[in-house]
Design a protein around this motif. Structure first.
Motif, mmCIF file in Angstrom:
data_model
loop_
_atom_site.group_PDB
_atom_site.id
_atom_site.type_symbol
_atom_site.label_atom_id
_atom_site.label_comp_id
_atom_site.label_asym_id
_atom_site.label_seq_id
_atom_site.Cartn_x
_atom_site.Cartn_y
_atom_site.Cartn_z
ATOM 1 N N GLU A 76 24.598 97.599 -55.794
ATOM 2 C CA GLU A 76 23.820 96.872 -56.805
ATOM 3 C C GLU A 76 24.685 95.835 -57.510
ATOM 4 N N SER A 77 25.932 96.267 -57.853
ATOM 5 C CA SER A 77 26.773 95.369 -58.648
ATOM 6 C C SER A 77 27.929 94.810 -57.828
ATOM 7 N N ASN A 78 27.902 95.067 -56.534
ATOM 8 C CA ASN A 78 29.066 94.735 -55.722
ATOM 9 C C ASN A 78 29.021 93.346 -55.097
ATOM 10 N N TYR A 79 28.113 92.535 -55.555
ATOM 11 C CA TYR A 79 28.058 91.177 -54.996
ATOM 12 C C TYR A 79 27.831 90.191 -56.143
ATOM 13 N N PRO A 80 28.248 88.933 -55.965
ATOM 14 C CA PRO A 80 28.074 87.942 -57.038
ATOM 15 C C PRO A 80 26.580 87.699 -57.284
ATOM 16 N N ASN A 81 26.186 87.680 -58.548
ATOM 17 C CA ASN A 81 24.765 87.431 -58.825
ATOM 18 C C ASN A 81 24.597 86.330 -59.873
ATOM 19 N N SER A 82 23.358 86.031 -60.162
ATOM 20 C CA SER A 82 22.986 85.000 -61.160
ATOM 21 C C SER A 82 23.555 83.634 -60.837
ATOM 22 N N TRP A 83 23.605 83.282 -59.542
ATOM 23 C CA TRP A 83 24.073 81.929 -59.184
ATOM 24 C C TRP A 83 22.996 81.120 -58.472
ATOM 25 N N LEU A 84 21.953 81.798 -57.966
ATOM 26 C CA LEU A 84 20.965 81.087 -57.135
ATOM 27 C C LEU A 84 20.092 80.148 -57.979
ATOM 28 N N VAL A 85 19.616 80.663 -59.131
ATOM 29 C CA VAL A 85 18.733 79.833 -59.975
ATOM 30 C C VAL A 85 19.469 78.595 -60.498
ATOM 31 N N PRO A 86 20.723 78.735 -61.039
ATOM 32 C CA PRO A 86 21.443 77.519 -61.450
ATOM 33 C C PRO A 86 21.655 76.538 -60.294
ATOM 34 N N THR A 87 21.892 77.071 -59.095
ATOM 35 C CA THR A 87 22.086 76.191 -57.931
ATOM 36 C C THR A 87 20.833 75.361 -57.682
ATOM 37 N N ILE A 88 19.673 76.051 -57.698
ATOM 38 C CA ILE A 88 18.401 75.346 -57.460
ATOM 39 C C ILE A 88 18.177 74.306 -58.554
ATOM 40 N N ALA A 89 18.413 74.726 -59.828
ATOM 41 C CA ALA A 89 18.182 73.822 -60.965
ATOM 42 C C ALA A 89 19.053 72.571 -60.872
ATOM 43 N N LYS A 90 20.325 72.753 -60.505
ATOM 44 C CA LYS A 90 21.227 71.595 -60.441
ATOM 45 C C LYS A 90 20.922 70.701 -59.245
ATOM 46 N N THR A 91 20.526 71.325 -58.136
ATOM 47 C CA THR A 91 20.236 70.525 -56.933
ATOM 48 C C THR A 91 19.039 69.614 -57.171
ATOM 49 N N PHE A 92 18.024 70.148 -57.843
ATOM 50 C CA PHE A 92 16.764 69.397 -57.972
ATOM 51 C C PHE A 92 16.487 68.977 -59.414
ATOM 52 N N LYS A 93 17.566 68.748 -60.195
ATOM 53 C CA LYS A 93 17.367 68.460 -61.632
ATOM 54 C C LYS A 93 16.551 67.197 -61.877
ATOM 55 N N GLY A 94 16.698 66.174 -60.999
ATOM 56 C CA GLY A 94 15.949 64.915 -61.165
ATOM 57 C C GLY A 94 14.457 65.155 -61.150
ATOM 58 N N VAL A 95 13.988 65.864 -60.109
ATOM 59 C CA VAL A 95 12.547 66.143 -59.972
ATOM 60 C C VAL A 95 12.076 67.025 -61.113
ATOM 61 N N LEU A 96 12.914 67.993 -61.506
ATOM 62 C CA LEU A 96 12.537 68.910 -62.589
ATOM 63 C C LEU A 96 12.314 68.146 -63.892
ATOM 64 N N LEU A 97 13.224 67.224 -64.225
ATOM 65 C CA LEU A 97 13.102 66.467 -65.481
ATOM 66 C C LEU A 97 11.897 65.531 -65.449
ATOM 67 N N GLU A 98 11.707 64.866 -64.294
ATOM 68 C CA GLU A 98 10.582 63.936 -64.152
ATOM 69 C C GLU A 98 9.252 64.669 -64.350
ATOM 70 N N SER A 99 9.122 65.810 -63.642
ATOM 71 C CA SER A 99 7.857 66.558 -63.734
ATOM 72 C C SER A 99 7.663 67.111 -65.142
ATOM 73 N N ALA A 100 8.780 67.487 -65.809
ATOM 74 C CA ALA A 100 8.684 68.000 -67.179
ATOM 75 C C ALA A 100 8.115 66.937 -68.110
ATOM 76 N N LEU A 101 8.550 65.681 -67.932
ATOM 77 C CA LEU A 101 8.057 64.583 -68.775
ATOM 78 C C LEU A 101 6.548 64.403 -68.596
ATOM 79 N N PHE A 102 6.105 64.380 -67.330
ATOM 80 C CA PHE A 102 4.661 64.222 -67.064
ATOM 81 C C PHE A 102 3.867 65.380 -67.664
ATOM 82 N N LYS A 103 4.418 66.588 -67.561
ATOM 83 C CA LYS A 103 3.713 67.766 -68.081
ATOM 84 C C LYS A 103 3.596 67.676 -69.601
ATOM 85 N N LEU A 104 4.665 67.204 -70.265
ATOM 86 C CA LEU A 104 4.670 67.089 -71.728
ATOM 87 C C LEU A 104 3.577 66.116 -72.181
#
Length: 1422
Positions: free
Chosen positions: A231-259
């Protein structure tokens, strides 16, 4: 007029810089089209008319410049692959709207005065509209409207799909994702090290390609012990930040439209409030009402535009995330180390690529709701406070109380979800096992046992699904009550606090429309939390797999000192296990031929694996000079005609190519299914030789080939005069015939090198090797071809010619009959047949369907009733104006309003529970039908269908039936009833609205039909293009050792990227078509709002303000509901395709029935007589005969040897005895009974076969021997003793309950073959067939097996198919087959004396002298 002229122009000029920048950046031009020229002409005419009616100043300052700007902006559109400009469309729309007022003024002037030049202007609006229409379809090929129309006219095919943009391709997405993932993983590893407070054990957590090999072994799961550690023997909590940083442009753009969209959604209730006050105030001007109506339309339109822009980006983001994860999982599978590999079976990794990546796709679509829902709730409460004051706190408190309930439901859901995934994995593992070993299941008639195993797991899975569905029903009940309870609490407190607080229409319906806005975030939050919970499970699984250690690329160094050297090497398959090689030191000079010999389990294959770098190094080092070829033709090399032909000739493939229908263009099935064992070995060898490497590791390439072929291969390829004479060759062999010709022999005993030396030197030393020879051979038999060994490497699905030399012989490229083995996957086209819906509803049960629909219908009536009651309630403010509001009336109003709200909740709850029960019943029925039918289809289906397609039915399609269809079906019913309810309310308030319904319904119908036709076909293309991803992945895992040995990872990664890209080509247009639909539907919904408001303004004198509020607040809701209705209709139709696909495989024609009314006696066959009468057979109706009229009689207890060159029909004959292939003509009699009259299980269960490939299944050893549990433990121990396995099994901690891993990978090949012997002994049948059964064992084990068979099956009729003639020299008779005919059939001594005979020439090749009796030992082994 000046303002109206300037408004669109200002917009155009504002957008101009952006367009000009694009013009400068993209110089490429598309060809001039008629449409383009027509536009430019229209623009010039348009500009002329503009000058005619503009004021002088405007004319002077803007006319020419504007025309230039418009022409230039149109030029921007003239680029290849360019779609239409939204800004130009908005400009023309504004022009049209503004022109209406100008036109009205000019027309009034013309009517009131003498004719003026203004009369030249009537064409103005027309031109505006023409120019507006011109905005559509600038570049047809890439226009969504064009795609939708094409999809409506005819079913779309893969060729109609748009090419992907560079930035949307798998390679680009994957590269960005990988770069960031590497950094994030590094951080996660550091965090893990700090947490464990240990020094880092492995610094190199590389994620690049590794040029090593891993073997699909040791998937033994000691997970119970290791669960807490892992359970604790592997690195965790890195996948979501990876996705967020890879696609930050699209995330910010869509956030603006949603707002922006969220903020705009609160403008409508305020406009509704103004509209109600307008209807109440009879003194206000009419134009105010019309202005409010237009403003409602404009706000709604802007909302639609921003919402669709937001959705477009979110769905593209979801698609990219799924792509990145699938590509990352594939890449990881290519480089993962053995330690990490054993954690996940192939089935689980396929699940990571399908289910888990899909979950991430789904959650990213709605990720912004995490902040948008709370924002909407806060804004709604703020506006409600303005309307109702502190009373809103009552509603707020109610919502807060729902949060803990929601939390509890989410936690429970998560538990069920984890449990469900476990069962899914377990079920898919057995399904994979069944598909891989289907031939063995059919031979043994074991299908029903495995069907029962799958059904047992499926029942557990459905049990968990039912719990999950009931929990969801509770959740649905709470959240359908929520808006009603919140509004009830708020209104009740509001009217109770003070007698002055009277609920009027303005307050009530502004609040109701705010509550309606509130309804969405309240309903979505639990759903989102539930999806997030499911995704957390997937996140952990993905993080664990992707962060596993890679194969150590430094395990094998490559310098030029010696060809191959191993210094003091100690190696294990994984960390923490016993080493399989101990202190091995080797030093092999360039150009030498070295043989490695030893008994089963002595470590020969482990030595090869260590040299390939796939074992875990405990100590020591390995060095290899240059490139390695692993015996496993072109396999990704370029074609050199001369070398190709010489390799084909040397590997004796010429005659085989003549037999194949398309020669070297013949397609090879999955795992080489349409090649014999010998052909597979030779294709493997040819592939290795062709690669022209420096070092050759040959893991017994002579084990499954005929005697003369073995001799030919050694002389022409491996030996001192062969093609490889100047190369370094390490040959693993169990045989001894070739040993005098090798340069050096390495003898292994229990993982330790016992002796090294030349043949003569080792013989003279009188050590272990000398004893080995004394036991098994004499010097005169040195020229015999000793060939045994490992079963052939599993082959990848590839064309012998591959894509690399399609340049070759264009003249013979026409498909010959039977050349294509794997046909393209069939795909339904057109509308889904109504019968598919009926089948699903029938599977659910009509009772469930009817009652759930009834409950939903009554719930909808309750909603309408509650709102009409509220409308009536608001009239009290007029009735009791300036008087005290009677308490009993107030209580009655609150009571009925609350009761109707609660009724809605209970009705939805019961409806949902009934629907859940129905859908689980449907899931059970459809899966059962699919499974039982797949097990009954003929073997030819599995030969011609890649397992990926079948797995896709059991994985993706059953997942859709289980989870997607019930959701779509429920939403569809609710949306349909919601739309009907809305239209009913509006017509009730303003009957004139019925006039608008008909034209709008027609438009709606056509939009919906256009869209659904396209969307449905795009989803089908998506399904069909998904199968190859999983097929390719499955094959990659099977052939991983080969891919790594040849260093072909990059080529396979590229192939995987291309396969995913093909899938994306159908996903992308599907997303775009959804936006196409949404824009048109929302425009339609916005018109409903506009007309509801317009008619309310027109008939304000006769309307009560309560009804106005009710109809407009309902209309404001209809936009979303209309959109959802079509979306759900389409979703339902595209998801129901899964039922269609499951049905397709559930209705494939079966082989003969398992049991028929004509049953043989219980002790049949008593004697074991076999007779063949003019027996003819062909694989498929369109192919040639493979057996040509075989006639023979075999007496009881006769021992018959069957020999013949490759492709003579030996294995086909055994398949005919088991009726794997049915007769074209003639018959087979066993003890006088025609086998074609019996049920297949009656026939197959009375015969026994020990097949060529020893296939084992995941499960216990006991299950592998006796799946029906018919035998006692004593009987099983007794057959294990006879099969020489008793001591081994006794030594296992779990004994008979020892878990066998996928494909039996945790047992050696020899042990697997002995288990197959134990199976045969347990069946006690009178007829035994040995299909080259000892091809995969060493001489010692072979001797044991042969002696056991002679002793234990002496009273049986035995048919032995053999490549090695010594095993059949003591047979009663030998049958020699050639091209599907019996050419000789007599005793061995007679055949050996016939010097012109086929058998004599084969025996001569094998070094057996004519006239001799059977040898007493195994020295003549072939």
């Amino acid at each position: 007029i000046t303002v109206l002229v300037w408004l669109p122009l200002a917009f155009l000029w504002l957008c101009a810089p952006w367009h000009f920048a694009t013009l400068c950046r993209k110089p490429a031009k598309a060809p001039l089209s008629k449409l383009y020229i027509c536009k430019q002409v229209t623009l010039i005419i348009q500009q002329q008319s503009f000058e005619n009616i503009s004021s002088e100043i405007v004319q002077r300052t803007t006319s020419t410049e504007t025309m230039v700007v418009m022409l230039c902006q149109e030029c921007v559109r003239r680029r290849p692959r360019c779609v239409d400009s939204g800004s130009l469309f908005v400009f023309w729309l504004l022009q049209v709207l503004c022109a209406v007022f100008q036109f009205q003024t000019l027309l009034r002037d013309a009517l009131n005065k003498v004719l003026t030049p203004a009369l030249t202007a009537p064409h103005l609006p027309v031109l505006r509209i023409i120019a507006c229409i011109c905005c559509f379809g600038q570049n047809d090929q890439y226009d969504s409207t064009f795609m939708v129309i094409k999809g409506f006219k005819r079913p779309l095919v893969q060729e109609d799909m748009w090419d992907l943009n560079e930035k949307d391709s798998t390679q680009t997405i994957c590269q960005e994702f990988e770069d960031i993932m590497t950094k994030e993983l590094k951080k996660a590893h550091s965090r893990l090290q700090k947490k464990q407070n240990k020094p880092k054990t492995k610094t190199d957590h590389q994620n690049g390609l590794a040029k090593g090999v891993s073997q699909d072994v040791l998937v033994m799961k000691e997970k119970k012990k290791k669960k807490k550690d892992s359970e604790s023997n592997y690195p965790n909590s890195w996948l979501v930040p990876t996705i967020a940083k890879t696609f930050k442009g699209v995330l910010l753009e869509s956030a603006l439209f949603k707002l922006i969209q969220d903020l705009l959604s609160f403008a409508s209730p305020q406009l509704l409030k103004l509209m109600i006050s307008f209807t109440q105030d009879t003194t206000s001007h009419a134009w105010t009402g019309y202005l409010y109506a237009v403003l409602l339309l404009v706000v709604a339109f802007l909302q639609s535009v921003f919402l669709q822009q937001y959705f477009q980006r979110c769905f593209i983001l979801g698609m990219k995330v799924r792509t990145a994860l699938m590509a990352a999982v594939y890449k990881k599978a290519l480089v993962v180390s053995n330690d990490s590999r054993k954690e996940s079976t192939a089935g689980e990794i396929v699940n990571l690529m399908s289910a888990d990546a899909q979950r991430f796709n789904d959650v990213t679509n709605f990720i912004h709701l995490l902040w948008s829902c709370p924002l909407q709730i806060i804004l709604a409460i703020a506006f409600l406070w303005i309307e109702l004051g502190p009373s809103v706190l009552a509603g707020l408190l109610t919502m807060v109380l729902l949060v803990p309930i929601n939390g509890w439901l989410a936690t429970k859901s998560r538990g069920f979800q984890v449990e469900n995934m476990k069962f899914k994995d377990k079920r898919m593992k057995i399904v994979n096992d069944i598909l891989n070993g289907i031939k063995v299941l059919k031979y043994y008639a074991w299908e029903s046992s495995f069907e029962a195993q799958v059904q047992e797991i499926r029942e557990k899975e459905l049990k968990v699904m039912r719990k999950f569905a009931y929990l969801s029903s509770v959740s649905t009940f709470i959240f359908s009550c929520a808006p009603a309870i919140v509004s009830l609490a708020t209104f009740a407190v509001f009217v109770s606090v003070s007698p002055d607080n009277i609920l009027d229409a303005e307050k009530a319906f502004t609040s109701i429309s705010l509550f309606n806005i509130l309804r969405f975030p309240l309903a979505m939050l639990p759903q989102l939390i539930s999806t997030m919970v499911q995704t957390t499970v997937s996140k952990k699984r993905l993080e664990k797999f992707l962060s596993g250690d890679d194969l150590d690329t430094m395990a094998v160094t490559r310098d030029d000192s010696v060809a191959v050297s191993m210094t003091d090497g100690t190696y294990a398959w994984e960390r923490g296990t016993e080493p399989v090689l101990k202190n091995v030191s080797l030093d092999i000079k360039p150009g030498r031929l070295v043989a490695v010999v030893g008994a089963v389990g002595s470590g020969k294959t482990s030595l090869i694996s260590a040299l390939l770098g796939e074992l875990h190094s405990l100590k020591g080092r390995i060095n290899i000079k240059g490139s390695v070829a692993y015996d496993n033709i072109l396999f990704g090399s370029n074609l050199y005609e001369e070398r190709y032909l010489s390799v084909v000739d040397a590997c004796a493939l010429g005659p085989d190519l003549d037999l194949l229908p398309g020669r070297d263009h013949t397609e090879i099935g999955e795992k080489g299914i349409n090649l014999s064992g010998g052909q597979k070995q030779r294709v493997s060898l040819a592939r290795a030789v062709y690669s022209s490497a420096d070092v050759y590791l040959l893991d017994d390439p002579l084990s499954a080939v005929d005697s003369h072929v073995g001799k030919h291969l050694f002389e022409r390829v491996i030996g001192p005069k062969g093609l490889l004479k100047d190369k370094t060759r390490i040959l693993v062999t169990h045989g001894i015939g070739f040993l005098p010709y090798v340069d050096e022999i390495v003898v292994l005993v229990n993982g330790v090198v016992s002796e090294v030396g030349s043949y003569d030197g080792l013989r003279a030393s009188k050590g272990a090797f000398s004893e080995f020879l004394e036991t098994y051979g004499k010097e005169e038999s040195n020229n015999a071809d000793a060939r045994k060994g490992l079963s052939p490497i599993q082959h990848l699905h590839f064309l012998l010619r591959l894509e690399y030399y399609s340049v070759r012989s264009k003249k013979d490229s026409g498909d010959k009959k039977g050349q294509r083995l794997i046909e393209k996957e069939a795909m339904e086209t057109g509308r889904v047949k109504f019968s598919v819906y009926l089948q699903y509803l029938r599977s659910m049960g009509w009772c469930f369907v009817t009652w759930s629909f009834l409950f939903y219908f009554i719930q909808n009536v309750a909603v309408i009733g509650q709102n009409l009651w509220l409308s009536d309630w608001t009239e009290d403010s007029v009735k009791y104006f300036n008087t005290t509001y009677p308490t009993h009336i107030r209580d009655m109003r609150i009571g009925v309003f609350g009761a109707l709200g609660l009724a809605q909740g209970f009705l939805v709850f019961f409806g949902t529970i009934l629907l859940a029960d129905g859908s689980i019943s449907a899931s059970r029925t459809l899966h059962t039908n699919l499974l039982s039918n797949i097990l009954k289809v003929p073997m030819v289906f599995f030969d011609t269908t890649p397992s990926g397609r079948i797995v896709n039915r059991f994985a993706k399609d059953i997942f859709t039936v289980d989870e997607m269809i019930p959701m779509s079906f429920r939403s569809w019913i609710l949306c349909l009833l919601g739309v009907l309810g809305t239209l009913f309310i509006i017509c009730l308030a303003t009957p004139i609205f019925t006039a608008v319904i008909v034209p709008m319904a027609i438009v709606y119908y056509f939009v919906q039909r256009f869209y659904v036709a396209t969307s449905r076909q795009l989803r089908r293309l998506d399904s069909v293009s998904r199968s190859p991803i999983y097929s390719h992945f499955g094959e990659t895992v099977s052939g991983l050792s080969v891919i790594r040995a040849y260093g072909h990872q990059k080529r396979f990664l590229k192939q995987n990227e291309d396969t995913i890209d093909q899938n994306l080509k159908s996903v992308y247009p599907w997303i775009v078509s959804n936006r196409w639909l949404a824009m048109r539907l929302e425009s339609l919904g916005n018109l409903v709002v506009f007309f509801a408001a317009l008619f309310a303004v027109i008939s304000r004198d006769s309307l009560k303000s309560g009804l106005v509020g009710l109809s407009i607040s309902y209309a404001l809701n209809v936009t979303q509901t209309l959109n959802w209705l079509v979306r759900m209709t389409s979703e339902l139709e595209t998801n129901i395709v899964a039922v269609e696909r499951v049905r397709e495989y559930a209705e494939i024609e079966n082989e003969a029935p398992w049991i028929t009314s004509n049953r043989p006696p219980d002790d049949w066959p008593t004697a074991g007589n076999i007779g063949l009468d003019n027996y003819k057979v062909r694989y498929r109706p369109e192919l040639e005969l493979i057996l040509h009229g075989i006639t023979c009689d075999i007496a009881s207890t006769e021992k018959i040897g069957i020999v013949g060159r490759t492709g003579a029909g030996k294995s086909s004959l055994t398949n005919c005895l088991f009726r794997i292939i049915e007769a074209s003509e003639g018959r087979i009699l066993i003890d006088g009974i025609d086998i074609s009259t019996l049920g297949l299980h009656d026939l197959r269960s009375r015969l026994t076969i020990i097949p060529q490939d020893p296939v084992l299944f995941s499960g216990t050893l006991r299950m592998n021997l006796d799946p029906f549990e018919k035998s006692s433990d004593e009987e099983i121990w007794s057959v294990l003793e006879l099969a020489h396995l008793k001591d081994y099994v006794r030594g296992l901690p779990a004994g008979l309950q020892h878990e066998v891993s996928e494909g039996g990978e945790n047992l050696s090949v020899g042990q697997r073959q002995l288990l197959c012997l134990a199976r045969a002994l347990l069946r006690k049948s009178r007829i035994l067939i040995l299909d080259e059964a000892t091809a995969a064992v060493d001489l010692e084990t072979d001797d044991l097996i042969q002696n056991t068979i002679r002793r234990e099956f002496s009273h049986c009729t035995v048919l032995t198919i053999a490549h090695r003639l010594n095993t059949i020299l003591d047979s009663s008779r030998v049958m020699v087959l050639d091209s599907g005919k019996i050419v000789e059939f007599d005793s061995p001594s007679v055949l050996l004396n016939n010097q012109q005979g086929h058998f004599y020439s084969m025996a001569k090749d094998a070094g057996i002298r004519g006239g001799t009796s059977a040898p007493k030992n195994i020295s003549s082994v072939l």
